[in-house]
Scaffold this active site. Structure first.
Site, PDB file in Angstrom:
ATOM      1  N   ARG A   1      15.474 -10.852  -1.633  1.00 49.93           N
ATOM      2  CA  ARG A   1      15.655  -9.400  -1.677  1.00 49.93           C
ATOM      3  C   ARG A   1      17.091  -9.049  -1.297  1.00 49.93           C
ATOM      4  O   ARG A   1      17.991  -9.449  -2.008  1.00 49.93           O
ATOM      5  CB  ARG A   1      14.642  -8.709  -0.761  1.00 49.93           C
TER       6      ARG A   1
ATOM      7  N   ASP B   1      11.987 -14.169   3.150  1.00 52.87           N
ATOM      8  CA  ASP B   1      13.391 -13.731   3.165  1.00 52.87           C
ATOM      9  C   ASP B   1      14.138 -14.066   4.460  1.00 52.87           C
ATOM     10  O   ASP B   1      15.370 -14.064   4.483  1.00 52.87           O
ATOM     11  CB  ASP B   1      13.474 -12.222   2.916  1.00 52.87           C
TER      12      ASP B   1
ATOM     13  N   GLY C   1       8.319  -3.777   5.669  1.00 54.82           N
ATOM     14  CA  GLY C   1       7.379  -2.734   5.252  1.00 54.82           C
ATOM     15  C   GLY C   1       6.154  -2.720   6.164  1.00 54.82           C
ATOM     16  O   GLY C   1       5.695  -1.655   6.600  1.00 54.82           O
ATOM     17  N   THR C   2       5.652  -3.913   6.464  1.00 49.93           N
ATOM     18  CA  THR C   2       4.464  -4.034   7.321  1.00 49.93           C
ATOM     19  C   THR C   2       4.740  -3.438   8.703  1.00 49.93           C
ATOM     20  O   THR C   2       3.931  -2.700   9.255  1.00 49.93           O
ATOM     21  CB  THR C   2       4.097  -5.536   7.464  1.00 49.93           C
TER      22      THR C   2
ATOM     23  N   SER D   1       0.817  -1.216   0.000  1.00 50.45           N
ATOM     24  CA  SER D   1       0.000   0.000   0.000  1.00 50.45           C
ATOM     25  C   SER D   1       0.849   1.264   0.000  1.00 50.45           C
ATOM     26  O   SER D   1       1.598   1.532   0.935  1.00 50.45           O
ATOM     27  CB  SER D   1      -0.924   0.010   1.219  1.00 50.45           C
TER      28      SER D   1
ATOM     29  N   GLU E   1      19.374 -13.199  -5.209  1.00 48.99           N
ATOM     30  CA  GLU E   1      18.998 -12.169  -6.192  1.00 48.99           C
ATOM     31  C   GLU E   1      19.608 -10.804  -5.891  1.00 48.99           C
ATOM     32  O   GLU E   1      19.824 -10.005  -6.795  1.00 48.99           O
ATOM     33  CB  GLU E   1      17.471 -12.038  -6.293  1.00 48.99           C
TER      34      GLU E   1
ATOM     35  N   GLY F   1       6.593  -8.317   6.813  1.00 46.29           N
ATOM     36  CA  GLY F   1       8.023  -8.096   7.036  1.00 46.29           C
ATOM     37  C   GLY F   1       8.316  -6.639   7.327  1.00 46.29           C
ATOM     38  O   GLY F   1       7.464  -5.922   7.883  1.00 46.29           O
TER      39      GLY F   1
ATOM     40  N   ARG G   1      20.206 -30.351 -10.924  1.00 43.32           N
ATOM     41  CA  ARG G   1      21.467 -31.079 -10.772  1.00 43.32           C
ATOM     42  C   ARG G   1      21.547 -32.271 -11.732  1.00 43.32           C
ATOM     43  O   ARG G   1      22.624 -32.604 -12.245  1.00 43.32           O
ATOM     44  CB  ARG G   1      21.625 -31.551  -9.323  1.00 43.32           C
TER      45      ARG G   1
HETATM   46  O1  F6P Z   1      10.202 -10.003   0.243  1.00 43.88           O
HETATM   47  C1  F6P Z   1       9.739 -11.190  -0.289  1.00 43.88           C
HETATM   48  C2  F6P Z   1      10.058 -11.291  -1.755  1.00 43.88           C
HETATM   49  O2  F6P Z   1       9.593 -12.521  -2.263  1.00 43.88           O
HETATM   50  C3  F6P Z   1      11.529 -11.121  -2.095  1.00 43.88           C
HETATM   51  O3  F6P Z   1      12.285 -12.285  -1.876  1.00 43.88           O
HETATM   52  C4  F6P Z   1      11.436 -10.714  -3.540  1.00 43.88           C
HETATM   53  O4  F6P Z   1      12.545  -9.919  -3.909  1.00 43.88           O
HETATM   54  C5  F6P Z   1      10.180  -9.886  -3.593  1.00 43.88           C
HETATM   55  O5  F6P Z   1       9.406 -10.258  -2.468  1.00 43.88           O
HETATM   56  C6  F6P Z   1       9.356 -10.080  -4.834  1.00 43.88           C
HETATM   57  O6  F6P Z   1       8.322  -9.170  -4.782  1.00 43.88           O
HETATM   58  P1  F6P Z   1       7.175  -9.087  -5.903  1.00 43.88           P
HETATM   59  O7  F6P Z   1       6.358 -10.321  -5.799  1.00 43.88           O
HETATM   60  O8  F6P Z   1       6.420  -7.852  -5.538  1.00 43.88           O
HETATM   61  O9  F6P Z   1       7.898  -9.029  -7.199  1.00 43.88           O
END
Ligand code: F6P
Length: 309
Positions: free
Chosen positions: A157, A113, A89-90, A58, A207, A87, A140
């Site tokens: 993230r 995460d 943000g919440t 939001s 990532e 997490g 594998r």
């Molecule tokens: O924070 C959880 C997460 O799954 C991260 O691992 C990932 O980078 C992100 O959310 C993906 O977010 P969205 O689904 O908004 O692309």
């Protein structure tokens, strides 16, 4: 998340409280998308991925006006306490909301995460790791059959917890995580050494790694190895890591956190997350959950290095 919602609803009813579900998180609070929940509202969901209440990021809740609307809607429903599952943000939103409007909120750690301080594990992490691991096991087979070097990008993230656990469980040769500086020259050197004993390699890339995502890292390593006989591949696992039936460990964690959140509200916690540390319930202020960093265990990184020879 569903196992957590179920635990919140049923614990609240068990304790004699009225309970309401807000659709789409803070968006639903702003739009008044709030409905009474009963014991049967959460039947048959403990085994399901996702969330029956849906989720949203939001933007409006970040504004003063948005939070004011949310407060008015809660008041209209006589809601005296909140359980927020999520997490960083919440909890940033929950902290601000409590500071402005004084509505007590207890959080449950919900993110794949695992990057929240104040709990050993977060809800969804174990399921995500197991899903990624299943994929790595399958990849594998091709890596071994074709003597290939696979770069497998996992989510997380800015954190490398998923990568580390997948790396250990999946027998990866390397794991690249944002928490440590990635030395690509060292990776290339080891790959060349490994080639004497192994014909294929699995490299797990978080990532958010500082050297880049899976594709970028693969390109850089490929250029440095400069061997046309070697076959480099990239697989980005993506959102499969965020769905599916939760593992037993996740269902238990979610149930415990959900119950503890309600008990925390009853016992007067006002801006805390209910987490599990060393098997015990622990209430940690939101400021610490957001502000403090949960470190990646150095032991785990060393373990990967030792076991990859
Ligand atoms: O924070 C959880 C997460 O799954 C991260 O691992 C990932 O980078 C992100 O959310 C993906 O977010 P969205 O689904 O908004 O692309």
């Amino acid at each position: 998340m569903n196992a957590c919602i179920r635990a919140v609803v049923r614990t609240a009813i068990y304790k004699g409280l009225e309970v309401y579900g807000v659709q789409h998180g803070y968006e639903g609070m702003i739009n008044g998308d709030i409905k009474r929940m009963y014991s049967h509202s959460v039947s048959n969901i403990v085994q399901r991925g996702g969330t029956i209440l849906k989720s949203a990021r939001s933007m409006e809740f970040k504004t003063h006006e948005g939070r004011k609307k949310a407060y008015e809607n809660l008041k209209a429903h006589n809601i005296e306490g909140l359980v927020a599952i999520g997490g960083d943000g919440t909890f940033t939103g929950a902290k601000l909301f409590f500071e402005e409007y004084g509505i007590p909120t207890v959080g449950c750690p919900g993110t794949i995460d695992n990057d929240l301080y104040g709990t050993d594990y977060t809800i969804g992490f174990d399921t995500a790791v197991n899903t990624a691991l299943e994929a790595i096991d399958k990849i594998r087979d091709t890596a071994a059959a074709h003597d290939r070097i696979f770069f497998i990008e996992v989510m997380g993230r800015d954190a490398g917890f998923i990568a580390v656990e997948c790396g250990i469980g999946g027998g990866a040769e390397f794991v690249m995580v944002p928490e440590t500086k990635t030395d690509l020259d060292a990776v290339v050197k080891s790959l060349k050494n490994l080639r004497k004993t192994k014909s294929s390699s699995i490299i797990v890339v978080a990532e958010g790694d500082d050297a880049g995502n899976g594709q970028t890292v693969m390109q850089k390593v490929k250029e440095k190895v400069d061997d046309p006989t070697k076959d480099f591949k990239v697989t980005t696992l993506g959102h499969i890591q965020r769905g599916g039936n939760p593992t037993a460990r996740d269902r238990v964690l979610a149930s415990r956190c959900g119950m503890s959140a309600v008990e925390g509200l009853i016992n007067g916690y006002t801006y805390h997350m209910a987490g599990i540390v060393n098997q015990n319930v622990l209430y940690t202020p939101f400021a610490d959950c957001i502000g403090k960093t949960k470190p990646i265990l150095e032991d785990h990184l060393k373990l990967i290095e030792i076991l990859s020879i």
